[in-house]
Write an enzyme that holds these catalytic residues in place. Structure first.
Site, mmCIF file in Angstrom:
data_model
loop_
_atom_site.group_PDB
_atom_site.id
_atom_site.type_symbol
_atom_site.label_atom_id
_atom_site.label_comp_id
_atom_site.label_asym_id
_atom_site.label_seq_id
_atom_site.Cartn_x
_atom_site.Cartn_y
_atom_site.Cartn_z
ATOM 1 N N GLU A 1 4.150 -4.553 4.631
ATOM 2 C CA GLU A 1 3.283 -3.963 3.624
ATOM 3 C C GLU A 1 3.466 -2.453 3.550
ATOM 4 O O GLU A 1 3.763 -1.797 4.549
ATOM 5 C CB GLU A 1 1.814 -4.293 3.930
ATOM 6 C CG GLU A 1 1.492 -5.764 3.756
ATOM 7 C CD GLU A 1 0.064 -6.112 4.082
ATOM 8 O OE1 GLU A 1 -0.392 -7.182 3.635
ATOM 9 O OE2 GLU A 1 -0.610 -5.339 4.792
ATOM 10 N N CYS B 1 2.583 5.234 2.259
ATOM 11 C CA CYS B 1 2.511 4.907 3.680
ATOM 12 C C CYS B 1 3.475 3.761 3.947
ATOM 13 O O CYS B 1 3.289 2.657 3.429
ATOM 14 C CB CYS B 1 1.077 4.521 4.048
ATOM 15 S SG CYS B 1 0.865 4.002 5.762
ATOM 16 N N CYS C 1 4.112 -5.207 15.264
ATOM 17 C CA CYS C 1 4.058 -4.090 16.206
ATOM 18 C C CYS C 1 3.792 -4.621 17.608
ATOM 19 O O CYS C 1 2.985 -5.542 17.784
ATOM 20 C CB CYS C 1 2.957 -3.113 15.803
ATOM 21 S SG CYS C 1 2.879 -1.627 16.845
ATOM 22 N N CYS D 1 -2.640 -2.207 19.918
ATOM 23 C CA CYS D 1 -3.870 -1.414 19.913
ATOM 24 C C CYS D 1 -5.024 -2.310 19.466
ATOM 25 O O CYS D 1 -4.895 -3.052 18.487
ATOM 26 C CB CYS D 1 -3.726 -0.219 18.979
ATOM 27 S SG CYS D 1 -2.416 0.927 19.469
ATOM 28 N N CYS E 1 -6.375 -2.320 15.715
ATOM 29 C CA CYS E 1 -5.394 -2.358 14.631
ATOM 30 C C CYS E 1 -4.949 -3.786 14.341
ATOM 31 O O CYS E 1 -4.498 -4.504 15.245
ATOM 32 C CB CYS E 1 -4.194 -1.498 15.010
ATOM 33 S SG CYS E 1 -2.886 -1.475 13.762
ATOM 34 N N GLY F 1 4.064 -1.044 12.557
ATOM 35 C CA GLY F 1 5.070 -0.719 13.552
ATOM 36 C C GLY F 1 4.936 0.664 14.148
ATOM 37 O O GLY F 1 4.170 1.516 13.666
ATOM 38 N N GLU F 2 5.669 0.902 15.218
ATOM 39 C CA GLU F 2 5.730 2.185 15.925
ATOM 40 C C GLU F 2 7.056 2.863 15.589
ATOM 41 O O GLU F 2 8.121 2.432 16.047
ATOM 42 C CB GLU F 2 5.598 1.949 17.434
ATOM 43 C CG GLU F 2 5.969 3.119 18.311
ATOM 44 C CD GLU F 2 5.229 4.406 17.983
ATOM 45 O OE1 GLU F 2 5.900 5.442 17.790
ATOM 46 O OE2 GLU F 2 3.979 4.381 17.911
ATOM 47 N N CYS G 1 -6.524 2.474 7.007
ATOM 48 C CA CYS G 1 -5.998 2.691 8.354
ATOM 49 C C CYS G 1 -6.376 1.548 9.284
ATOM 50 O O CYS G 1 -7.542 1.187 9.410
ATOM 51 C CB CYS G 1 -6.546 4.009 8.891
ATOM 52 S SG CYS G 1 -5.950 4.424 10.529
#
Length: 375
Positions: free
Chosen positions: A96, A113, A120, A124, A127, A171-172, A346
């Site tokens: 997305e 974004c 991921c 967290c 998230c 993702g990171e 977020c």
């Protein structure tokens, strides 16, 4: 032998592939210019290349191009409509991307974004993407195509170009470092179509120290944001498993070096969670951490996620928290959440939660191993 995607190759990989075909290295830039300035969809359309080379490339390569499989628009009234785009990748995976127009106070900012991975691995607790798990890194082309698709929506519905890019999607980014940095170079360089200055591109990380160090040593001029969320070690470890790998002390040292060498502040992202990280001791710890290097603090409202039991802080408590930071002479803003009604705000990106609203035309493993920097 199956064909390779030209847009998945880094510059060095492309040069190596050309060398294997007996072609000079300078052809790589001609190919990239055709891909990212002319947006060619077929190798035969690369008319700046000799016909013989086009034939050799066609035998071994193809050109991918992502297009949004679905787009959904928020119901926001006070600002231009946030749009979430769903992309289906060639292997059936989905990602997305969020387009965030901002017309406040006379500005004409159009931010996209973008995602850097499918899912991921950071897990967290606040998230939604973390609950998907990790599938794979995105290619350079898959990152760039998110911006292409968002740009087409921006130009069609808003008559605006993309002005800002934030790597804050799925993702990171630091765990897909090579491809993310090369994508940033393509997005920012004036020889390609996008021409988005690096100071308008932000790379966000949960705190992968080797990635921060690598960014510090690189020529990249993008901005850096740290997902902090608590400056108290035990709380951060509870919220973010990666904090069990890289301590706040390690993070602080890496960020001090980054700000010294790059001569720019770090953005500290702080998601306010009611009763968890919004107390006086939390504010004091954040003040101490933020004073250790040039920084700007972005407070973020929590956005509800299905089956995750956190709550948003009250406006009065948020104002009190902000006041403590401001009284300590820190630069602090509260980032307005956009697109929460379509799960685009977020912490909400997770492909299984895609809304069906349509766009309106408005003109605990050894994580030091699992979090190593991927090429």
């Amino acid at each position: 032998m199956s064909k390779q995607d030209l847009k998945a190759l880094s510059t060095n990989e492309l040069k190596a592939a050309l060398a294997a075909l007996g072609e000079p290295a300078y052809r790589a830039e001609q190919i990239r210019h055709a891909l990212y300035s002319q947006d060619v969809r077929e190798i035969d359309q690369m008319t700046t290349l000799p016909k013989a080379l086009r034939e050799k490339l066609s035998a071994a390569f193809f050109i991918s191009r992502l297009s949004p499989a679905q787009g959904v628009g928020s119901a926001e009234k006070e600002n231009a409509q946030t749009v979430k785009l769903l992309y289906e990748l060639s292997d059936g995976a989905q990602i997305e991307t969020v387009l965030i127009p901002d017309w406040r106070e006379g500005r004409k900012r159009m931010t996209v974004c973008v995602s850097s991975q499918v899912g991921c691995a950071m897990a967290c607790k606040f998230c939604a993407t973390g609950y998907m798990g990790f599938s794979r890194n995105l290619t350079i082309g898959e990152i760039i195509d998110q911006v292409w698709g968002a740009m087409e929506v921006a130009e069609t519905y808003y008559a605006q170009r993309i002005s800002n890019v934030v790597f804050m999607g799925m993702g990171e980014p630091m765990l897909n470092f090579e491809r993310v940095i090369e994508a940033i170079e393509i997005l920012s360089h004036d020889r390609y179509y996008f021409k988005i200055g690096e100071r308008h591109i932000t790379l966000s990380t949960v705190g992968i120290v080797p990635g921060i160090e690598r960014l510090t040593e690189s020529k990249a001029k993008c901005r850096l944001a740290l997902s902090l969320h608590s400056a108290i070690e035990e709380k951060r470890q509870e919220l973010m498993p990666i904090a069990q790998v890289y301590s706040l002390q390690e993070l602080k040292a890496a960020l001090q070096r980054y700000t010294t060498i790059k001569r720019k502040p770090v953005f500290l992202e702080y998601l306010l969670l009611s009763g968890i990280n919004d107390g006086e001791e939390d504010a004091k710890a954040l003040i101490k951490f933020a004073r250790a290097f040039p920084s700007k603090i972005n407070l973020i409202d929590y956005n509800p996620i299905a089956n995750i039991d956190y709550e948003r802080v009250t406006e009065s408590k948020k104002e009190k928290f902000m006041r403590k930071l401001a009284d300590a002479n820190l630069t602090v803003t509260c980032r307005r959440s956009r697109g929460a009604d379509i799960n685009a705000a977020c912490g909400q990106l997770a492909t299984q939660t895609l809304s069906t609203k349509k766009i309106k035309n408005v003109a605990q493993q050894d994580m030091r191993t699992s979090t190593s920097i991927h090429n």
